[in-house]
Design a protein around this motif. Structure first.
Motif, PDB file in Angstrom:
ATOM      1  N   GLU A  80      -9.296   3.548   8.183  1.00 27.29           N
ATOM      2  CA  GLU A  80      -9.668   4.354   7.024  1.00 27.29           C
ATOM      3  C   GLU A  80      -8.869   5.656   6.959  1.00 27.29           C
ATOM      4  O   GLU A  80      -8.534   6.134   5.876  1.00 27.29           O
ATOM      5  CB  GLU A  80     -11.167   4.656   7.049  1.00 27.29           C
ATOM      6  CG  GLU A  80     -12.068   3.458   6.854  1.00 27.29           C
ATOM      7  CD  GLU A  80     -12.188   2.571   8.085  1.00 27.29           C
ATOM      8  OE1 GLU A  80     -12.700   1.441   7.962  1.00 27.29           O
ATOM      9  OE2 GLU A  80     -11.749   3.004   9.176  1.00 27.29           O
ATOM     10  N   GLU A  81      -8.571   6.217   8.126  1.00 25.83           N
ATOM     11  CA  GLU A  81      -7.784   7.448   8.163  1.00 25.83           C
ATOM     12  C   GLU A  81      -6.347   7.189   7.718  1.00 25.83           C
ATOM     13  O   GLU A  81      -5.750   7.990   6.990  1.00 25.83           O
ATOM     14  CB  GLU A  81      -7.796   8.020   9.584  1.00 25.83           C
ATOM     15  CG  GLU A  81      -6.947   9.268   9.793  1.00 25.83           C
ATOM     16  CD  GLU A  81      -7.519  10.508   9.119  1.00 25.83           C
ATOM     17  OE1 GLU A  81      -6.894  11.560   9.231  1.00 25.83           O
ATOM     18  OE2 GLU A  81      -8.590  10.409   8.481  1.00 25.83           O
ATOM     19  N   VAL A  82      -5.792   6.069   8.141  1.00 21.00           N
ATOM     20  CA  VAL A  82      -4.439   5.701   7.719  1.00 21.00           C
ATOM     21  C   VAL A  82      -4.382   5.532   6.200  1.00 21.00           C
ATOM     22  O   VAL A  82      -3.492   6.062   5.528  1.00 21.00           O
ATOM     23  CB  VAL A  82      -3.985   4.401   8.415  1.00 21.00           C
ATOM     24  CG1 VAL A  82      -2.643   3.930   7.859  1.00 21.00           C
ATOM     25  CG2 VAL A  82      -3.882   4.612   9.925  1.00 21.00           C
ATOM     26  N   VAL A  83      -5.352   4.808   5.645  1.00 21.94           N
ATOM     27  CA  VAL A  83      -5.397   4.585   4.197  1.00 21.94           C
ATOM     28  C   VAL A  83      -5.536   5.915   3.456  1.00 21.94           C
ATOM     29  O   VAL A  83      -4.886   6.148   2.431  1.00 21.94           O
ATOM     30  CB  VAL A  83      -6.557   3.630   3.846  1.00 21.94           C
ATOM     31  CG1 VAL A  83      -6.730   3.539   2.334  1.00 21.94           C
ATOM     32  CG2 VAL A  83      -6.307   2.247   4.427  1.00 21.94           C
ATOM     33  N   ARG A 108      -4.013  -4.239   4.152  1.00 25.37           N
ATOM     34  CA  ARG A 108      -5.033  -3.198   4.313  1.00 25.37           C
ATOM     35  C   ARG A 108      -4.461  -1.821   4.001  1.00 25.37           C
ATOM     36  O   ARG A 108      -5.097  -1.010   3.328  1.00 25.37           O
ATOM     37  CB  ARG A 108      -5.561  -3.243   5.754  1.00 25.37           C
ATOM     38  CG  ARG A 108      -6.840  -2.457   6.003  1.00 25.37           C
ATOM     39  CD  ARG A 108      -7.256  -2.646   7.455  1.00 25.37           C
ATOM     40  NE  ARG A 108      -7.337  -4.070   7.799  1.00 25.37           N
ATOM     41  CZ  ARG A 108      -7.130  -4.549   9.016  1.00 25.37           C
ATOM     42  NH1 ARG A 108      -6.804  -3.747  10.017  1.00 25.37           N
ATOM     43  NH2 ARG A 108      -7.246  -5.838   9.257  1.00 25.37           N
ATOM     44  N   PHE A 109      -3.263  -1.533   4.480  1.00 21.67           N
ATOM     45  CA  PHE A 109      -2.703  -0.195   4.340  1.00 21.67           C
ATOM     46  C   PHE A 109      -1.999   0.012   2.991  1.00 21.67           C
ATOM     47  O   PHE A 109      -2.011   1.112   2.457  1.00 21.67           O
ATOM     48  CB  PHE A 109      -1.726   0.097   5.473  1.00 21.67           C
ATOM     49  CG  PHE A 109      -2.381   0.129   6.834  1.00 21.67           C
ATOM     50  CD1 PHE A 109      -3.688   0.541   6.991  1.00 21.67           C
ATOM     51  CD2 PHE A 109      -1.680  -0.249   7.970  1.00 21.67           C
ATOM     52  CE1 PHE A 109      -4.298   0.574   8.234  1.00 21.67           C
ATOM     53  CE2 PHE A 109      -2.262  -0.212   9.222  1.00 21.67           C
ATOM     54  CZ  PHE A 109      -3.583   0.187   9.361  1.00 21.67           C
ATOM     55  N   PRO A 146       1.597   2.672  12.518  1.00 21.14           N
ATOM     56  CA  PRO A 146       0.136   2.729  12.642  1.00 21.14           C
ATOM     57  C   PRO A 146      -0.322   2.236  14.021  1.00 21.14           C
ATOM     58  O   PRO A 146       0.373   1.457  14.651  1.00 21.14           O
ATOM     59  CB  PRO A 146      -0.335   1.775  11.546  1.00 21.14           C
ATOM     60  CG  PRO A 146       0.787   0.819  11.347  1.00 21.14           C
ATOM     61  CD  PRO A 146       2.042   1.596  11.643  1.00 21.14           C
ATOM     62  N   ARG A 147      -1.493   2.770  14.404  1.00 21.73           N
ATOM     63  CA  ARG A 147      -2.212   3.711  13.577  1.00 21.73           C
ATOM     64  C   ARG A 147      -1.928   5.159  13.979  1.00 21.73           C
ATOM     65  O   ARG A 147      -1.887   6.064  13.160  1.00 21.73           O
ATOM     66  CB  ARG A 147      -3.715   3.427  13.672  1.00 21.73           C
ATOM     67  CG  ARG A 147      -4.075   2.083  13.009  1.00 21.73           C
ATOM     68  CD  ARG A 147      -5.521   1.717  13.133  1.00 21.73           C
ATOM     69  NE  ARG A 147      -5.878   1.459  14.524  1.00 21.73           N
ATOM     70  CZ  ARG A 147      -6.959   0.788  14.897  1.00 21.73           C
ATOM     71  NH1 ARG A 147      -7.787   0.293  13.994  1.00 21.73           N
ATOM     72  NH2 ARG A 147      -7.223   0.580  16.172  1.00 21.73           N
ATOM     73  N   GLY A 148      -1.738   5.395  15.270  1.00 18.33           N
ATOM     74  CA  GLY A 148      -1.622   6.767  15.758  1.00 18.33           C
ATOM     75  C   GLY A 148      -0.445   7.553  15.240  1.00 18.33           C
ATOM     76  O   GLY A 148      -0.488   8.783  15.185  1.00 18.33           O
TER      77      GLY A 148
END
Length: 214
Positions: A201-204, A112-113, A33-35
C-alpha cells in the motif's frame, strides 16, 4: 558511515549527491520494490524527476532464503549468482522451481503497483535505479538490465550502502552512486535505525503521489 534514521533520510542524502549531476536532466528514477521505492521517491523529489517502479524478485537459496542465488524481473530479466549456486549446491530443478514461483510474483506485483498503466518511457533517457541497499547485487543488476532493455541511454545505480566487494565487481550500470561501503558489511538493515518492512500500500501511495506532481 553513521546509521541512517530511515529510508526517507537515505533518499534525501542520495538525492543531494545525485542532484550535483542529474538534476534538470532528462532523468527517470526507478525504485526497486518494496524497500527501494520510499528511497527513490525522495530522490525523485530532490532532483525533480518522474518516479516509476521496476519489479524485481530475489531468488533465495532453498532453506536459506535470505541468501540470493539470483534474481528475476520484468522483461524476462534474470541474473544467476554462480558463486552462491556453486557453494550452496543448488540443483537446476531447485533453481527453476524458485524462478517459476518468483516470476509469478513479479507478474502480480506489476499489476498491483501499476494498475495496468504503461511504464514511464526510458528511450534515450538516464535511468537511475534505486534500492535501500545492496547485498549481493543480484536484484540491482536485474533492475539495471531492465532499464537498459527499455532503451535507457545511461543507467545509474544509486544505493545508500553496499559491501565493498559487491561494488567492486558490479558492472550492470554505467555509474554507481553509493553513500558508504563499510568494511565488515553484514546486512543492509544494520545501517538503519528504522528498517521496517514496506507494505504494498505504501508503494502504491508513493507512486500515485509522484504521478500527481507537475
Amino acid at each position: 558511515m553513521r546509521v541512517l534514521q530511515d529510508r526517507i533520510e537515505a533518499g534525501r542524502l542520495l538525492g543531494e549527491r545525485l542532484a550535483e549531476e542529474y538534476a534538470g536532466t532528462d532523468t527517470v528514477v526507478l525504485g526497486l520494490p518494496r524497500g527501494g521505492v520510499p528511497v527513490a521517491a525522495e530522490v525523485a523529489r530532490r532532483i525533480r524527476a518522474p518516479l516509476d517502479v521496476l519489479v524485481v524478485r530475489k531468488l533465495g537459496v532453498p532453506h536459506h532464503e535470505e541468501v540470493a542465488m539470483g534474481a528475476v524481473g520484468e522483461e524476462g530479466a534474470i541474473v544467476r549468482n554462480t558463486g552462491v549456486l556453486g557453494s550452496a549446491g543448488v540443483s537446476a530443478v531447485e533453481f527453476e522451481r524458485s524462478e517459476r514461483r518468483e516470476r509469478a510474483e513479479v507478474a502480480q506485483r506489476i499489476w498491483r503497483f501499476r494498475g495496468g498503466r504503461e511504464p514511464v518511457p526510458l528511450d534515450g533517457r538516464t535511468a537511475i535505479v534505486v534500492d535501500d541497499g545492496m547485498a549481493t547485487g543480484a536484484t540491482a543488476a536485474v533492475g539495471c538490465r531492465i532499464a537498459r532493455a527499455r532503451g535507457a541511454a545511461r543507467v545509474v545505480l544509486a544505493v545508500p550502502v553496499a559491501p565493498p566487494d559487491a561494488l567492486a565487481v558490479f558492472d550492470a550500470a554505467d555509474d554507481v552512486v553509493c553513500l558508504s561501503a563499510p568494511a565488515g558489511f553484514m546486512a543492509v538493515g544494520q545501517y538503519y535505525v528504522d528498517f521496517a518492512q514496506v507494505e504494498d500500500e505504501e508503494v502504491v501511495r508513493l507512486l500515485g503521489e509522484a504521478r500527481e506532481q507537475p
